[in-house]
Design an enzyme around this catalytic site. Sequence first.
Site, mmCIF file in Angstrom:
data_model
loop_
_atom_site.group_PDB
_atom_site.id
_atom_site.type_symbol
_atom_site.label_atom_id
_atom_site.label_comp_id
_atom_site.label_asym_id
_atom_site.label_seq_id
_atom_site.Cartn_x
_atom_site.Cartn_y
_atom_site.Cartn_z
ATOM 1 N N THR A 136 20.374 9.424 22.752
ATOM 2 C CA THR A 136 19.507 8.369 23.269
ATOM 3 C C THR A 136 18.037 8.629 22.943
ATOM 4 O OG1 THR A 136 18.615 7.529 25.359
ATOM 5 C CG2 THR A 136 19.627 9.664 25.460
ATOM 6 N N ASP A 137 17.242 7.577 22.915
ATOM 7 C CA ASP A 137 15.790 7.741 22.724
ATOM 8 C C ASP A 137 15.128 8.322 23.975
ATOM 9 O OD1 ASP A 137 16.030 5.505 24.375
ATOM 10 O OD2 ASP A 137 14.704 4.217 23.210
ATOM 11 N N GLU A 138 15.868 8.340 25.097
ATOM 12 C CA GLU A 138 15.252 8.815 26.354
ATOM 13 C C GLU A 138 14.913 10.303 26.292
ATOM 14 O OE1 GLU A 138 16.867 7.279 29.991
ATOM 15 O OE2 GLU A 138 17.774 5.578 28.967
ATOM 16 N N TYR A 161 19.532 12.642 33.543
ATOM 17 C CA TYR A 161 20.326 12.095 32.433
ATOM 18 C C TYR A 161 19.733 12.490 31.088
ATOM 19 C CZ TYR A 161 21.710 8.702 28.866
ATOM 20 O OH TYR A 161 22.123 8.131 27.690
ATOM 21 N N LYS A 165 21.172 14.989 28.067
ATOM 22 C CA LYS A 165 21.388 14.540 26.674
ATOM 23 C C LYS A 165 20.553 15.404 25.724
ATOM 24 C CE LYS A 165 23.535 11.570 25.287
ATOM 25 N NZ LYS A 165 24.975 11.484 24.889
#
Length: 354
Positions: A136-138, A161, A165
């Site tokens: 993810t870009d998060e 989260y 990741k």
Amino acid sequence: MTKPTWLVTGGAGFIGGNFVLRQIARGRARIVNLDALTYAGNLDTLAAVLDHPDHVFVQGSIGDRDKVLSLLRAYRPTAIINFAAESHVDRSIDSPAPFIQTNVVGTFELLEAARRYFRDLPETERQRFRFLHVSTDEVYGSLGPTGKFTEESPYRPNSPYSASKAASDHLVRAYHHTYGLPTLTTNCSNNYGPYQFPEKLIPLMILNAIEGKPLPVYGTGQNVRDWLYVEDHCRAIERVLEAGRPGEVYNIGGGSEKTNLEVVQTLCRLLDELLPHSPYRPHAQLIAFVADRPGHDLRYAIDASKIHRELQWSPAETFETGIRKTVRWYLENQDWCRRVTDGSYRRERLGVLA
Ligand code: NAD
């Protein structure tokens, strides 16, 4: 030429499910689909392919190294595509432990199984094998009003989260550098489309609006996300699998930045149009501003020029075309929504600190 076999993990979830349905429809690969069937995984999503000869569903966890290794040895896939994860930020605030267990420990166990399988492959099959990790870009943290995340952006995860990741991405990177595992990592922006579990912004808003329930917008609704239609994400993953360079990272984004409030207002307008007899029109009257998410990242935006330049991928849908398809899909598939939320989740607010 015989079809390759791919081990897909998390293929009963939102993106993994769309990916599996698409691959079976395209007829280019056989899929072994390993999914733990958590609340977010639903066999209903796979109803059309459950009896298909090119699809084998196996219930199990990526954290079960022996099970994964025996699947790898039995089916001899040319690729592993890892979608399996705990994926909802609000849940990670209430209860981070499953995020560490699946996203960190689970990815580690999956990598260990892959490393052993890869080590024993004959040279020609080693050349071909890929481990694609979907992320993810998060992991890059939050942006101010300008700038975009590139593959070189530093990792600055802000939620349990995104931290879990980020940890998994680091493990994937290390398995390439240390053991020569031919890994590929993709960091993608927010996805939307069919089969998304109705705890996420877009399906939650659509379903609440249909029933005349409040549409809870966090804070002032000014947080910006870069939206990508799920099928475009699946096409990007196909390109990375086909032509990505082992050890590389590819950012994937829709080039469609919207504030959360803009997204909800767009949904309301579409519902006004598609449900002309709804007693809740105009649906925008249902918008209710609620307490912000703790640590809510302000803005994510992806610079997808690398995948565009190197692999000639770009999204086929604009936000306007993709969101219209999505609203129609939820209106036509309310049975699916009911069935997948029959368990413990009732569209209530999660992720508010006590
Ligand atoms: P999802 O929550 O809809 O699906 C996750 C799937 O993984 C479910 O089917 C679940 O049963 C399965 N699963 C969970 N734990 C497992 C385990 N231990 N072993 C095997 N299966 C397990 O998630 P999604 O939105 O489809 O996301 C898929 C991947 O893409 C995730 O890795 C996520 O981090 C990443 N991602 C998602 C988005 C997005 O906007 N949804 C954006 C970028 C990246």
